[in-house]
Design an enzyme around this catalytic site. Structure first.
Site, PDB file in Angstrom:
ATOM      1  N   LYS A 244     -26.986  41.083  -7.640  1.00  0.00           N
ATOM      2  CA  LYS A 244     -28.377  40.810  -7.711  1.00  0.00           C
ATOM      3  C   LYS A 244     -29.318  41.656  -6.932  1.00  0.00           C
ATOM      4  O   LYS A 244     -30.328  42.039  -7.565  1.00  0.00           O
ATOM      5  CB  LYS A 244     -28.261  39.567  -7.214  1.00  0.00           C
ATOM      6  CG  LYS A 244     -27.563  38.182  -8.068  1.00  0.00           C
ATOM      7  CD  LYS A 244     -27.767  37.160  -7.420  1.00  0.00           C
ATOM      8  CE  LYS A 244     -26.877  35.966  -8.206  1.00  0.00           C
ATOM      9  NZ  LYS A 244     -26.828  34.687  -7.411  1.00  0.00           N
TER      10      LYS A 244
ATOM     11  N   CYS B 261     -28.353  37.267  -2.709  1.00  0.00           N
ATOM     12  CA  CYS B 261     -27.495  36.346  -2.276  1.00  0.00           C
ATOM     13  C   CYS B 261     -26.700  35.368  -3.224  1.00  0.00           C
ATOM     14  O   CYS B 261     -26.874  35.431  -4.280  1.00  0.00           O
ATOM     15  CB  CYS B 261     -28.364  35.096  -1.348  1.00  0.00           C
ATOM     16  SG  CYS B 261     -29.964  35.847  -0.689  1.00  0.00           S
ATOM     17  N   ASP B 262     -25.516  34.874  -2.633  1.00  0.00           N
ATOM     18  CA  ASP B 262     -24.830  34.042  -3.513  1.00  0.00           C
ATOM     19  C   ASP B 262     -23.786  33.100  -2.634  1.00  0.00           C
ATOM     20  O   ASP B 262     -23.471  33.566  -1.470  1.00  0.00           O
ATOM     21  CB  ASP B 262     -24.017  34.920  -4.582  1.00  0.00           C
ATOM     22  CG  ASP B 262     -23.553  34.235  -5.699  1.00  0.00           C
ATOM     23  OD1 ASP B 262     -22.464  33.180  -5.947  1.00  0.00           O
ATOM     24  OD2 ASP B 262     -24.332  34.016  -6.789  1.00  0.00           O
ATOM     25  N   GLN B 263     -23.588  32.130  -3.205  1.00  0.00           N
ATOM     26  CA  GLN B 263     -22.339  31.096  -2.588  1.00  0.00           C
ATOM     27  C   GLN B 263     -20.978  30.906  -3.646  1.00  0.00           C
ATOM     28  O   GLN B 263     -21.465  30.717  -4.894  1.00  0.00           O
ATOM     29  CB  GLN B 263     -23.133  30.076  -2.147  1.00  0.00           C
ATOM     30  CG  GLN B 263     -23.968  29.972  -1.245  1.00  0.00           C
ATOM     31  CD  GLN B 263     -24.640  28.684  -0.899  1.00  0.00           C
ATOM     32  OE1 GLN B 263     -25.300  27.762  -1.740  1.00  0.00           O
ATOM     33  NE2 GLN B 263     -24.529  28.180   0.370  1.00  0.00           N
TER      34      GLN B 263
END
Length: 199
Positions: free
Chosen positions: A59, A75-77
């Protein structure tokens, strides 16, 4: 020269965390095929931690190609439970199934943030938080979903701890900001060290 900061995310809570911290930034949502990246990495046996990190980097890199001089935060989760990954629920029934699976048990939430400049990663952090959910009755679960859908459709695991989802948990071991989607203190520290924000 003052560098701009761009949040490569459509998440309103991530934007709110940065705003509350007094950071001046803009938002640019990247077009990234998350499911394709996730599927390919799972097929190669990659860990949930590495998948979260790769998604965050993809991203940030995507936006950095368009805005090379800016500091891009991606960001990512990824939620890992019992050897598998739970994604965002596709329906309220899916949310119910996820929450019943997690009820009374502990899962791991990996929150990754990558900062890119000139199209390459210059900083990264992956936070690992252990989340223990209290046993939840079917009646409360159903009423929780009806009150909070579709907001929880944007959250892996079908909960938002910044809202009523906090009632689902008995214990959270780790960074609260990371649970909300951003390892905020570490990001602020790095930006301050680089002179991008005042300190």
């Amino acid at each position: 020269m003052q560098h701009s900061i761009i949040l490569a995310s459509g998440s309103s809570i991530r934007a709110e965390l940065l705003q509350r911290a007094g950071v001046s930034f803009s938002v640019m949502k990247p077009r990234v095929d998350e499911e394709m990246i996730k599927s390919a990495m799972l097929a190669e046996g990659e860990s949930p931690r590495n998948i979260a990190d790769a998604l965050a980097q993809a991203k940030a890199e995507k936006v950095s190609m368009k805005e090379p001089s800016a500091f891009i935060i991606g960001c990512d989760q990824v939620l890992a439970f019992d050897g598998r990954i739970l994604s965002k629920p596709e329906s309220s029934d899916d949310a119910g199934a996820q929450l019943r699976t997690l009820s009374g048990k502990t899962h791991e939430l990996f929150t990754a943030a990558v900062i890119c400049q000139d199209g390459r990663a210059i900083w990264r952090k992956v936070s690992d938080v252990r989340m223990t959910m209290r046993p939840i009755s079917d009646s409360y679960l159903d009423s929780y979903i009806s009150r909070n859908w579709p907001e929880i459709s944007h959250a892996c695991g079908s909960y938002q701890v910044e809202a009523e989802g906090s009632r689902l948990f008995s214990k959270i071991d780790g960074d609260h900001f990371a649970v909300m989607g951003l390892p905020l203190l570490e990001i602020l520290d790095y930006l301050a060290l680089r002179g991008v924000i005042d300190s």
